[in-house]
Every structure is written in C-alpha cells, then in structure tokens.
Motif scaffolding. Structure first.
Motif, PDB file in Angstrom:
ATOM      1  N   ASP A  80      61.654  23.500  62.769  1.00  0.00           N
ATOM      2  CA  ASP A  80      62.174  24.731  63.363  1.00  0.00           C
ATOM      3  C   ASP A  80      62.196  24.647  64.893  1.00  0.00           C
ATOM      4  OD1 ASP A  80      59.553  25.181  64.264  1.00  0.00           O
ATOM      5  OD2 ASP A  80      59.054  26.437  62.550  1.00  0.00           O
ATOM      6  N   GLU A  81      62.587  25.755  65.514  1.00  0.00           N
ATOM      7  CA  GLU A  81      62.794  25.800  66.958  1.00  0.00           C
ATOM      8  C   GLU A  81      61.530  25.501  67.754  1.00  0.00           C
ATOM      9  OE1 GLU A  81      64.509  26.177  70.646  1.00  0.00           O
ATOM     10  OE2 GLU A  81      65.467  25.947  68.699  1.00  0.00           O
ATOM     11  N   ARG A  82      60.379  25.850  67.188  1.00  0.00           N
ATOM     12  CA  ARG A  82      59.130  25.580  67.916  1.00  0.00           C
ATOM     13  C   ARG A  82      58.990  24.090  68.221  1.00  0.00           C
ATOM     14  NH1 ARG A  82      53.037  25.285  65.846  1.00  0.00           N
ATOM     15  NH2 ARG A  82      51.946  25.562  67.828  1.00  0.00           N
ATOM     16  N   TRP A  83      59.472  23.246  67.303  1.00  0.00           N
ATOM     17  CA  TRP A  83      59.390  21.795  67.490  1.00  0.00           C
ATOM     18  C   TRP A  83      60.680  21.218  68.070  1.00  0.00           C
ATOM     19  CZ3 TRP A  83      54.874  19.194  66.822  1.00  0.00           C
ATOM     20  CH2 TRP A  83      53.862  19.854  66.130  1.00  0.00           C
TER      21      TRP A  83
ATOM     22  N   PHE B 193      55.844  22.091  74.272  1.00  0.00           N
ATOM     23  CA  PHE B 193      55.190  22.612  73.072  1.00  0.00           C
ATOM     24  C   PHE B 193      53.830  23.157  73.489  1.00  0.00           C
ATOM     25  CE2 PHE B 193      52.354  22.259  69.460  1.00  0.00           C
ATOM     26  CZ  PHE B 193      53.132  22.638  68.371  1.00  0.00           C
ATOM     27  N   THR B 194      53.561  24.411  73.166  1.00  0.00           N
ATOM     28  CA  THR B 194      52.280  25.005  73.509  1.00  0.00           C
ATOM     29  C   THR B 194      51.240  24.592  72.470  1.00  0.00           C
ATOM     30  OG1 THR B 194      53.328  26.921  74.554  1.00  0.00           O
ATOM     31  CG2 THR B 194      51.019  27.149  73.901  1.00  0.00           C
TER      32      THR B 194
ATOM     33  N   GLU C 114      47.471  28.442  73.015  1.00  0.00           N
ATOM     34  CA  GLU C 114      47.885  29.542  73.887  1.00  0.00           C
ATOM     35  C   GLU C 114      46.750  30.011  74.797  1.00  0.00           C
ATOM     36  OE1 GLU C 114      50.526  31.753  75.680  1.00  0.00           O
ATOM     37  OE2 GLU C 114      51.129  30.729  73.833  1.00  0.00           O
TER      38      GLU C 114
END
Length: 227
Positions: A21-24, A195-196, A199
């Motif tokens: 997905d977009e996070r990766w 990429f976090t 947090e």
C-alpha cells in the motif's frame, strides 16, 4: 559469447512487484519481489525496528527467514517481535542464529525454502563465512528470492569495504536515521518522502533538534550582545 540485449528485449522484460500500500510504495516505489535490499543506519536510529516491520510486510507475500547473526534471539529481539505483533505472521516467519554460509546455502536449496531472506548484520555474517563475493553470489544463486542485507554504520557510511561494495550492488538502498527510513536506491518514488519507523520516537527526535537549535540561537544572541 554471452547474450547482448536489444532495447526490445529489455522493454519486454517483466517483473512481479510487491503489491503493497501507499505507506510502503510512497517512499520505496514498487520494487520487484526479488529485488536485493541494503539497509544501513547507526545504532539507536530505528534500523532494527524498520527491518522487523519490513519482515512482517514480506510475510504477506511468502515465508521470511530472519538470519539474526548480530542480536541472535536476545531480550531486545524478543521485545521487538512482541510490540510489532510478529505472532500475527506465525506461519510465515522463521529465525535462525548460527548457520554458516554453507549451511545457509543448503537451507535455501531445500524444497519450499523461504522466499525472503534477511541477513542481520552483514558484518557479523563475515564471521560465519560470508564476504562480499559470497553475498553477491547468494543473489545470483537464488534469483527468485529476495535478499535483505543489514549493515552497521560508521561515520555515515556502511562499515567495511565489502559493505560499501554490497550497497552499490543491491537494488534498494535504505538509510535509517532519526526513526525515518529513506530510499537512496534505484526505485525511489517520491523525492524527499520517508517511512516513519516510530512516530513517538520521531516526535522526540524532532523536539530535541528544535530545542538544540533554540539553545544555539540563544547563545549566539547573547554572544553578540556581550561584544
């Protein structure tokens, strides 16, 4: 004579990419499932947590073998697996700690062997018989597998000449700093994206930097006023 590829031959080649997905895909694009990875970062930068998160993501697409040469299976490794929920991928995640290079090759030649192999770290793997030529040979010996090499860092660079060569060889070059993972390789997607990893750690790091900058600015002002 070895084959020479024409533009048409190269254009016709196809790779199966990671459908994440977009996070990766935001920071890392859509690399091939068989791309080789090189991950570097100094101690306490979030590197180990990032590698474990990457391993968990890989578990969605096949069996992952984590070769934990450096940490082995110690308390911090256990704790990291716990807070990242690795029990959720129980059937797809395996950890080994003491295979020699030849034993690792034999393991990977076995039927139904892992598709994703994480070697942590490359420097400690040297003690198990792995150097740059052998690491490179692994990727060539098993072209349908994905290899991830984790490296120690010294003065902003991978530690050791072999690690530097391996970074150039690998497709995906990842640098972890301040709980951010940046892609410096050939598959970079959005410039400046990252990429976090954690947090809360990212916020704490940012606050420390801001506080440090304020102190430096204040000291400069006081110095100028005293002149």
């Amino acid at each position: 004579m070895k084959r020479a590829y024409s533009p048409r031959d190269i254009a016709a080649k196809k790779w199966r990419t990671l459908p994440w997905d977009e996070r990766w895909s935001g920071p890392f694009g859509e690399p091939a499932e068989t791309a080789s990875w090189f991950i570097c970062g100094r101690s306490a930068s979030g590197k180990s947590s990032f590698v474990m998160q990457l391993a968990k993501e890989f578990c969605r697409y096949g069996i992952v073998l984590y070769v934990s040469y450096e940490e082995r299976v110690n308390q911090s490794f256990q704790r990291r697996m716990g807070y990242l929920g690795m029990n959720e991928v129980q059937g797809h995640f395996r950890v080994i700690t003491d295979d020699t290079y030849d034993e690792l090759v034999a393991r990977l030649k076995a039927p139904k062997s892992p598709r994703f192999v994480i070697i942590d770290s490359f420097q400690v793997a040297h003690d198990m018989g792995m150097d740059y030529p052998k690491a490179k040979a692994l990727t060539e010996m098993f072209p349908k597998k994905c290899f991830v090499f984790v490296s120690q860092e010294k003065k902003g660079e991978p530690m050791g000449g072999g690690a530097l060569k391996l970074r150039y060889w690998c497709d995906m070059k990842i640098w972890v700093s301040g709980y951010k993972a940046y892609c410096q390789g050939r598959s970079i997607n959005d410039a400046g994206s990252y990429f976090t990893v954690w947090e809360k750690g990212l916020v704490q790091t940012s606050n420390k930097i801001q506080t440090s900058n304020k102190i430096q600015t204040s000291n400069k002002i006081q110095t100028n006023e005293n002149k």
